[in-house]
Every structure is written in C-alpha cells, then in structure tokens.
Design a protein around this motif. Structure first.
Motif, PDB file in Angstrom:
ATOM      1  N   ILE A 220     -49.517  95.573  82.964  1.00 37.19           N
ATOM      2  CA  ILE A 220     -48.613  94.456  82.688  1.00 37.19           C
ATOM      3  C   ILE A 220     -47.851  94.709  81.392  1.00 37.19           C
ATOM      4  O   ILE A 220     -46.653  94.398  81.273  1.00 37.19           O
ATOM      5  CB  ILE A 220     -49.406  93.137  82.611  1.00 37.19           C
TER       6      ILE A 220
ATOM      7  N   ASP B 129     -43.846  94.705  80.894  1.00 31.94           N
ATOM      8  CA  ASP B 129     -43.320  93.780  79.881  1.00 31.94           C
ATOM      9  C   ASP B 129     -42.425  94.516  78.882  1.00 31.94           C
ATOM     10  O   ASP B 129     -41.414  93.983  78.424  1.00 31.94           O
ATOM     11  CB  ASP B 129     -44.489  93.109  79.155  1.00 31.94           C
TER      12      ASP B 129
ATOM     13  N   ARG C  41     -37.540  87.354  80.405  1.00 29.78           N
ATOM     14  CA  ARG C  41     -38.703  86.715  81.045  1.00 29.78           C
ATOM     15  C   ARG C  41     -38.466  86.414  82.519  1.00 29.78           C
ATOM     16  O   ARG C  41     -39.377  86.546  83.345  1.00 29.78           O
ATOM     17  CB  ARG C  41     -39.073  85.417  80.318  1.00 29.78           C
TER      18      ARG C  41
ATOM     19  N   TYR D 124     -38.676  89.646  84.393  1.00 31.21           N
ATOM     20  CA  TYR D 124     -40.071  90.070  84.356  1.00 31.21           C
ATOM     21  C   TYR D 124     -40.889  89.350  85.438  1.00 31.21           C
ATOM     22  O   TYR D 124     -41.603  89.970  86.225  1.00 31.21           O
ATOM     23  CB  TYR D 124     -40.613  89.785  82.958  1.00 31.21           C
ATOM     24  N   ARG D 125     -40.763  88.028  85.495  1.00 27.37           N
ATOM     25  CA  ARG D 125     -41.522  87.248  86.479  1.00 27.37           C
ATOM     26  C   ARG D 125     -41.043  87.523  87.901  1.00 27.37           C
ATOM     27  O   ARG D 125     -41.833  87.608  88.840  1.00 27.37           O
ATOM     28  CB  ARG D 125     -41.418  85.759  86.151  1.00 27.37           C
TER      29      ARG D 125
ATOM     30  N   ARG E 190     -42.345  91.016  89.045  1.00 28.42           N
ATOM     31  CA  ARG E 190     -43.788  90.980  89.280  1.00 28.42           C
ATOM     32  C   ARG E 190     -44.114  90.222  90.562  1.00 28.42           C
ATOM     33  O   ARG E 190     -45.044  90.591  91.292  1.00 28.42           O
ATOM     34  CB  ARG E 190     -44.506  90.345  88.097  1.00 28.42           C
ATOM     35  N   HIS E 191     -43.365  89.188  90.860  1.00 27.45           N
ATOM     36  CA  HIS E 191     -43.622  88.422  92.078  1.00 27.45           C
ATOM     37  C   HIS E 191     -43.301  89.254  93.321  1.00 27.45           C
ATOM     38  O   HIS E 191     -44.099  89.303  94.269  1.00 27.45           O
ATOM     39  CB  HIS E 191     -42.782  87.146  92.081  1.00 27.45           C
TER      40      HIS E 191
ATOM     41  N   SER F   7     -48.149  90.260  89.998  1.00 29.95           N
ATOM     42  CA  SER F   7     -48.667  89.031  89.396  1.00 29.95           C
ATOM     43  C   SER F   7     -50.135  88.839  89.738  1.00 29.95           C
ATOM     44  O   SER F   7     -50.818  88.013  89.137  1.00 29.95           O
ATOM     45  CB  SER F   7     -47.858  87.816  89.884  1.00 29.95           C
ATOM     46  N   ASP F   8     -50.606  89.575  90.735  1.00 29.11           N
ATOM     47  CA  ASP F   8     -52.004  89.490  91.136  1.00 29.11           C
ATOM     48  C   ASP F   8     -52.867  90.333  90.205  1.00 29.11           C
ATOM     49  O   ASP F   8     -52.389  90.943  89.251  1.00 29.11           O
ATOM     50  CB  ASP F   8     -52.156  89.981  92.581  1.00 29.11           C
TER      51      ASP F   8
ATOM     52  N   HIS G   2     -51.441  98.490  88.059  1.00 35.21           N
ATOM     53  CA  HIS G   2     -50.777  97.950  89.236  1.00 35.21           C
ATOM     54  C   HIS G   2     -50.037  99.067  89.959  1.00 35.21           C
ATOM     55  O   HIS G   2     -49.207  99.763  89.359  1.00 35.21           O
ATOM     56  CB  HIS G   2     -49.775  96.860  88.849  1.00 35.21           C
TER      57      HIS G   2
END
Length: 672
Positions: A374, A378, A384, A387-388, A391-392, A397-398, A407
C-alpha cells in the motif's frame, strides 16, 4: 511405473522450504562454464564447483578417474534452481565435496531438451513421482542414471516429522556406496536405464487397431472437459478441489474452442472464454506491463509463479486471437495488444528475434518487480481520489494477497461490471485508469529488473511468429504481421544451415560474436513450420509456404520413423544417448509430434499434395493408441485429428467423389 528400491530415500523431495534467491555474481575465479553462451550456464560460471558442460570431456574424465557423474539440469528463470545454486553450488564446503568425488555437469534444459527429457523420465521411473527443476541426477561414467531428485537443501532438515536429506549427506551416501558396493550400484544403473528406455519406447511398439474418426476426437474432448474447473476456468483435478498449480494449457483451450466453433457448442466455447476471462483478470496476467506469467500457484489465477516465458505468451496470443475472431470484444483485444507490446518492448532483439524468458526473482524476492505494498501505491498515486479509485478497481483495498504483505493486482470483476457499478461506461473507466496504470508502470520500471534470458530458441520463435501472424490477420494489424515476418527472416537466415538443417539456439559466449549452435530438434522444425504456415495464412505470400514445405521435408527425412509413422524427437544423426524418445504429451506446450501432425494436415489442405495426407495419416495412426488410452494427455493431437477429418470431408465435397482412403489407412505406407 517401475520402482527401484535401492537408495529410495533420495527421491525427489517436495519444494517445502523457503529460501533466499541467488546472490549476485561476485568476482570469483571462473569455471569451465564461463565460455558457454547459455545465460543459465553463465549464472554458474563463478561457482566453486568444477562444472563441465555436457560433452565427451566430462565423461572421459569420469571414466579415467573412476568417478560417478553428478548432473544438474535447470534453466535461467527457475526460482528453485537459483535457491540451490546459492545454498549449495556457491558453498565452498559442498563444492569441495562435489569436486573430490564426482565429475559435475551442468545442463540448460532449454538448449538440450533431449537430455532433460531422458533424465526426467529416469527420475519419474525411479521415484514414481512427477519431477521438476532443478533436476539432480547421479550417473555412471557411461551416462546411465543411478538415482536423483529435484531441489535438495544443503543440510538434512526435519519437515513435518520427516527427515529431508540434504546435499551434503546425499553426496556422502552415494560416494560411500560407490566405494563399498560398486557392482550393486552399477546393477541399479542398468535396471534404471532399461526401465527408462522402456518407458520412452513403450508407445512405439506396434500399430494400434484404433479408428481415427470423430469418436476418437470426442473422447479427447470429453477427457479435457472432465478436468475443467467450472468456477474459475482452467483445468485440474476435481477430486482435489482443483488445488495446486494451475497452468494455462493452451492446447486444451484450442481443442475445446475449435470443436465448439465446429459443432456450434456454446458449452465448449464457454469453457474456453471463461478461462481466458479469468486468466486476464487474475494475477497471472500483468495488468501494468502486459503478458502472462508461467502459471498460477493456486486455483483462482491470483498468485502466479512470476517468470514470463516466450512460449506461454506466444500460445496465449493465438488462442485470444481465435476468441476475438469469433467474438470481437474490446477486453480480448486489449489483452492481445498489451501482450504483444510487452514482447516487443522486453523480449525482442534488435534483429527482430525473440528472447526466451524473464526471471521470477528480483531484489532478493520472488515476484518483487511485479507486486505492491500500500505504501508503494501511495507513493505513486498522491492524489487521494486516484489512489482510492485505483485500489478499488484492482482489488488493492482488500487484505494483501501475497506473502502477507504484498498486493498482486487483479480485477475481481470484469471492467464492464465495475464501470456499471461506478455509473461509467467501460470506455470512460478505461480512460480514467490509463494514466494511473502508466504512473505505476513508470515507477515499476525504476525497480531492479528480473534477469532476461537472451538466447534465441528456434522452436519458441516459431511459436511467437505464429502468434504475431495470427493476431495481425485477425486484428487487421499489418505491424504484427511485419514483426512475424522479420523474425521468420532472421531465423531462416541465422538458424538454418546451407543444407536446410535447423539449429536449436542462437547466442553469444562472453566476448564472442553470436552464433547458431546445436542440432535442431523435432519441435524446432514443427513449431517454426507452424509459424510459417500462419504467416502464409496472413499474407498469402508463396515464400512462406515454400519454406514450410522445405523444412517439413527435412524434418521427415531426419526425424521420421519409417516403420510406424510419427517422428523421433532427435534426428537420426544426433548424439546417441542411452535412450531415444518420441514425445507425445501435450502439456504447457504441445508435443512436437502433435504440431507436426497438424502441420502435415495444413500442408495437405494448402497444396493438395498426397504425400502430406499420407504422412499426416500415418502420424495420427501411430498415436491412435495413446489417444484412445490416455486422451487427456494429447489434446493437440486430438485437434490435429479433427483438422484431418475436416480437410478430408472438404476435399470429398470438392472432388465430388467418395475417396475412402482419405479417412482410413492407405494400402501401402509411404517410405520417408
């Protein structure tokens, strides 16, 4: 399989032990491997082990000094080969033990698949288990196998209450037995050599009275279907809940897909497309750089073994291109384009030939080049929202899905479903992802890169030529066909002798100009002809068909079996080992006999030349018994048979006559 009781404690052991990757090459004295061109052999050129390349010099030394031979076989992108090199072959004490008591030979299995096949068969006969690499074998001075295993740790270890024998104790035990009971050891070698030769020749005895018909094709299809994983696609054992490694097995996919198209079976086509979709969404696919890793270590395609092999990507480009031709979906084209971009960027020489493989290891870890923490993500995606969002989409995100901290990027859902969830079109989602993927790709490019094996193998280049040519034809992309043609021109110029014989490998020893070396094997001829036939399909240029015919005729002359049909893996004038094989197992790659049979059918179809019909029919009949007895082992041969029957039916309609000899044995076999 025949089991040999003597020294059975030294059979291949499971790869249960975690270990560090190989140390970087240090300024140490060089051994005899320093003059070789194989990148794998050169990786061992600074070992304190007094390695010999395979050849008369090593065996003459063993005979003169009354020593046994220790044979180690591997390849440059093999993780456990690296582990054993660092733990044992770079160990001064172990090297001293090896040098004093044995003559040590190192072999690159990709350069010498004939040696690898024979001694891997010996290991399987000896242990009753499947083998792996590194392959470690003790031989007599005449080259007969005594016993062997795969990876051995340097010291004895306790694992789940069992003692795993280490290199030090194995060397000591074999040395002592050789000294104290040489006749018993020689008897074991004779028994194992006989059993190995028998295992390799078993399929060559007699001609089976098995009809080569649609029923035989259907039996192969049914056998492949029985191994299909309905949840995640791919193939394995339902009895074991599909646990364990899962390979792409393109031969299975091509058979199911081609028969699905022919019979208009949504079930068969669906098995293929589901597998292709799940692989493309999983971690076995490189979502940033394109291309496929060698296999998944588990059922879901999430955690791969990270090396990238030319032959895997070549075959997968072909099957994805076939799927796209039947149903032109954007994500299918994306996989093809990204995979070929990877090959062009990282695995293509300035001359247009294709390199062999990329290692799994870097920075002292397997897969480190490809995985992310992560914190890594990042540091690259500082916005942000970006980033989100990233990851989704890529399931980052898991919880970590590799080694408890990394990951591996995967798509949990098809992009179309993710787009719908986010109230975007798929094109809009792709447009948002593209710059983020580029940022991570650029950041990843600054990492220590995995080792690149730059040798050029004729067979694997033939497969990649086939992939590029078919992709160019299906996608109507001239640049792909041009790439295939450039590679084909290189191979025909640089790896083909004036007499029309193929060489196996092209590469350079340190400080030397690159040269072509080693007699070509059956797969060099068969796979290159496959590529040339695909080029002919894509371009219609007569020269590709002419070259395919010449190479096929050479293959028939030097590899053909006159008595039964089919082909030997080595040429008639090749170095004589204690056994000779006719490969007939379609695994991660199709067997050369399967591809040769398919090529002969295609040549018959393209030229109308009866020689190719007779040769293809003889080859199919020579493999009818294995097809009948173990249909799941020969899906590519099943595909060749299906093509043969299709062409025979087509020619009957065109000719307007019922030519029964087109689907039954000829009255007289044609001599080679």
């Amino acid at each position: 399989m025949t089991r040999l009781p003597f020294l059975a404690v030294l059979v291949a052991i499971p790869l249960l032990l975690a270990a560090d990757p190989p140390a970087k090459e240090k300024a140490k004295p060089k051994n005899r491997l320093a003059g070789e061109s194989s990148p794998y052999l050169l990786q061992h050129a600074h070992n304190p082990v007094d390695w010999y390349p395979w050849g008369e010099e090593a065996f003459a030394k063993a005979k003169k000094e009354g020593k046994l031979v220790f044979l180690s076989i591997g390849y440059s992108s093999c993780h456990w080969c690296h582990v054993m090199e660092k733990e044992s072959f770079a160990n001064e004490a172990i090297a001293k033990q090896m040098n004093e008591s044995f003559v040590c030979i190192k072999v690159d299995r990709e350069e010498r698949p004939d040696i690898d096949n024979i001694y891997m068969t010996a290991l399987q006969v000896f242990s009753g288990r499947s083998g792996g690499w590194p392959l470690s074998m003790f031989l007599t001075a005449e080259g007969k196998p005594i016993l062997g295993g795969t990876y051995w740790p340097p010291e004895d270890k306790e694992v789940d209450g069992d003692t795993i024998r280490g290199v030090k104790s194995i060397l000591k035990t074999v040395r002592e037995f050789h000294k104290e009971k040489p006749e018993a050891l020689r008897e074991q070698a004779d028994r194992l050599a006989t059993a190995t030769a028998d295992a390799l020749a078993r399929s060559n005895r007699g001609v089976a009275l098995v009809d080569i018909d649609r029923a035989l094709v259907e039996s192969v299809v049914e056998a492949v279907k029985e191994e299909y994983d309905p949840l995640h696609g791919g193939f394995g054992s339902a009895a074991r809940a599909f646990k364990g490694p899962k390979f792409p097995l393109p031969s299975n996919l091509e058979l199911l897909f081609d028969q699905g198209v022919r019979t208009k079976s949504d079930e068969l086509k669906g098995m293929t497309t589901r597998t292709l979709d799940r692989m493309a969404r999983g971690g076995i696919y490189d979502h940033l750089g394109g291309g496929f890793h060698r296999y998944s270590t588990e059922r879901t395609w999430t955690v791969p073994h990270f090396e990238k092999m030319l032959y895997d990507n070549a075959q997968l480009v072909e099957i994805y291109a076939k799927a796209y031709r039947a149903a032109p979906m954007p994500h299918t084209r994306q996989v093809i384009d990204e995979t070929l971009a990877f090959i062009g960027r990282e695995m293509t020489s300035p001359d247009g030939a294709f390199y062999a493989a990329l290692d799994a290891d870097s920075e002292g870890e397997e897969g480190r080049f490809y995985v992310w923490t992560i914190k890594d993500i990042d540091a690259v995606l500082t916005d942000r929202d970006e980033y989100r969002f990233f990851r989704h989409v890529y399931a980052a995100s898991d919880d970590p899905n590799f080694e408890g901290k990394y990951h591996i990027l995967v798509l949990k859902e098809p992009l179309a479903d993710t787009a719908k969830e986010m109230k975007l079109t798929e094109a809009q989602l792709q447009a948002k992802l593209a710059p983020l993927r580029k940022k991570l790709f650029d950041a990843r490019a600054k990492r220590e890169r995995p080792f690149l094996d730059t040798k050029v193998l004729t067979a694997w280049n033939g497969q990649m030529i086939a992939g590029y040519a078919l992709a160019g034809q299906v996608l109507e992309e001239p640049k792909y066909v041009k790439t295939a043609a450039k590679a084909a021109d290189f191979v025909l110029k640089s790896l083909c002798t004036k007499e029309g014989r193929l060489k196996r490998v092209y590469g350079a020893a340190p400080g030397q100009a690159p040269t072509a070396r080693l007699n070509g094997y059956l797969d060099d001829y068969a796979f290159l002809v496959h590529g040339l036939l695909n080029l002919h399909d894509a371009t219609g240029e007569k020269k590709w068909l002419a070259e395919a015919k010449k190479l096929t005729d050479t293959m028939v002359e030097f590899h053909g079996e006159k008595e039964r049909g089919g082909f030997f893996y080595t040429s008639h004038d090749h170095e004589k080992l204690f056994a000779r094989s006719k490969d007939q197992h379609d695994g991660a790659q199709p067997s050369a006999n399967s591809v040769a049979a398919r090529n002969l059918v295609r040549l018959w179809d393209k030229t109308g030349d009866e020689r190719y019909r007779v040769l293809s029919e003889r080859s199919l009949k020579a493999h009818a018994a294995p097809l009948k007895l173990s249909p799941g082992n020969l899906p590519a041969m099943g595909q060749a048979l299906a093509m043969y029957l299709d062409v025979a039916e087509k020619k009957k309609k065109v000719d307007g006559i019922a030519n029964s000899s087109a689907v039954s044995a000829p009255s007289a076999f044609m001599s080679f």
